[in-house]
Design an enzyme around this catalytic site. Structure first.
Site, PDB file in Angstrom:
ATOM      1  N   HIS A 242       0.799  -1.226   0.000  1.00 15.51           N
ATOM      2  CA  HIS A 242       0.000   0.000   0.000  1.00 15.51           C
ATOM      3  C   HIS A 242       0.832   1.278   0.000  1.00 15.51           C
ATOM      4  O   HIS A 242       0.255   2.370   0.056  1.00 15.51           O
ATOM      5  CB  HIS A 242      -0.938   0.008   1.213  1.00 15.51           C
TER       6      HIS A 242
ATOM      7  N   GLU B 240      -7.793 -12.691   4.690  1.00 10.69           N
ATOM      8  CA  GLU B 240      -8.587 -11.464   4.618  1.00 10.69           C
ATOM      9  C   GLU B 240      -9.722 -11.571   3.614  1.00 10.69           C
ATOM     10  O   GLU B 240     -10.078 -10.601   2.949  1.00 10.69           O
ATOM     11  CB  GLU B 240      -7.686 -10.269   4.309  1.00 10.69           C
TER      12      GLU B 240
ATOM     13  N   ASP C 267      -9.868  -5.755   5.021  1.00 13.22           N
ATOM     14  CA  ASP C 267     -10.284  -6.426   3.791  1.00 13.22           C
ATOM     15  C   ASP C 267     -11.261  -7.553   4.083  1.00 13.22           C
ATOM     16  O   ASP C 267     -12.142  -7.849   3.266  1.00 13.22           O
ATOM     17  CB  ASP C 267      -9.065  -6.964   3.035  1.00 13.22           C
TER      18      ASP C 267
END
Length: 243
Positions: A42, A145, A171
């Site tokens: 990210h 996730e 997530d």
């Protein structure tokens, strides 16, 4: 920094690093964190920046994991050749995913290409036998996730070479069609995944936003905590100044 050992029972405290500055790694290591995770999923980390971050981590004996952006063989080999202590791997949704992942971290019975020249092998100083043994002990934390990942968690945990299961609650919430990481369905799934990891003798991990949350998740069985990030720590410090 050993890449072949990973404590599954003692509480380990780390944080995400989202800023490509090696001084941050030095500060975290000096503060006594057990580990840090460079978030290449990210945040904008290229290979050259990761290289410098690993050098900084080694200078302060801070185990440094890389959360890789994908499971490609090239991505995995790059992070490991640089000398990362281990990998945190997003969206491991099946035992097949886990087996493929582990194979790409291993030389023996795996797919990882060998060179004695990278940092992980001491720039040639370790010799092939020792370097191969170190590489085959790479710590692999699988992020659970999704609904599919939760359903397959038992099989994933029992894949040889998987070191632990790490619950990505944000997530996971989205996978349930929810927008709260503390929704009952998410918390129930978290408890189940952590229990599966513990029963399999693997490290149960979770990300939390605040240190105050650790006790709650430790009661659920978690021992490997990624708390916030360098950015959230900086923001809290700044807000404290302004308060």
């Amino acid at each position: 920094m050993s890449t072949s050992t990973h404590d599954t029972s003692t509480r380990q405290i780390g944080t995400f690093v989202k800023t490509g500055a090696p001084q941050i790694i030095e500060i975290l290591g000096g503060a006594g964190l057990h580990f840090a995770v460079v978030d290449a999923e990210h945040a904008p980390f290229d290979r050259a920046t990761l290289d410098v971050m690993v050098i900084a981590a080694r200078s302060v004996n801070l185990p440094l994991f890389v959360r890789i952006p994908d499971m490609s063989a090239a991505t995995i080999q790059s992070a490991l050749d640089l000398g990362a202590s281990g990998l945190l791997v997003p969206h491991v949704d099946s035992a097949d995913d886990a087996r493929t992942l582990v194979a790409r971290t291993r030389f023996i019975d795996g797919e990882r290409g060998f060179s004695s020249s990278p940092r992980f092998a001491g720039y040639g100083a370790m010799g092939m036998q020792k370097a191969v043994a170190a590489g085959n002990g790479t710590v692999v934390m699988c992020q659970i996730e999704s609904r599919a990942g939760c359903a397959a968690a038992h099989e994933i945990a029992n894949v040889d070479g998987v070191s632990g299961l790490f619950v990505g609650r944000a997530d996971l919430a989205l996978s349930f069609g929810l927008t709260s990481a503390r929704a009952p369905e998410v918390m129930q799934a978290t408890v189940q995944v952590l229990d599966i990891a513990r029963r399999a003798g693997k490290t149960p991990g979770v990300a939390v936003g605040e240190v105050d949350e650790c006790a709650e998740f430790q009661q659920m069985g978690a021992t490997w905590f990624v708390i916030g990030s360098d950015q959230s720590l900086l923001r809290k410090g700044a807000l404290t100044l302004m308060a």
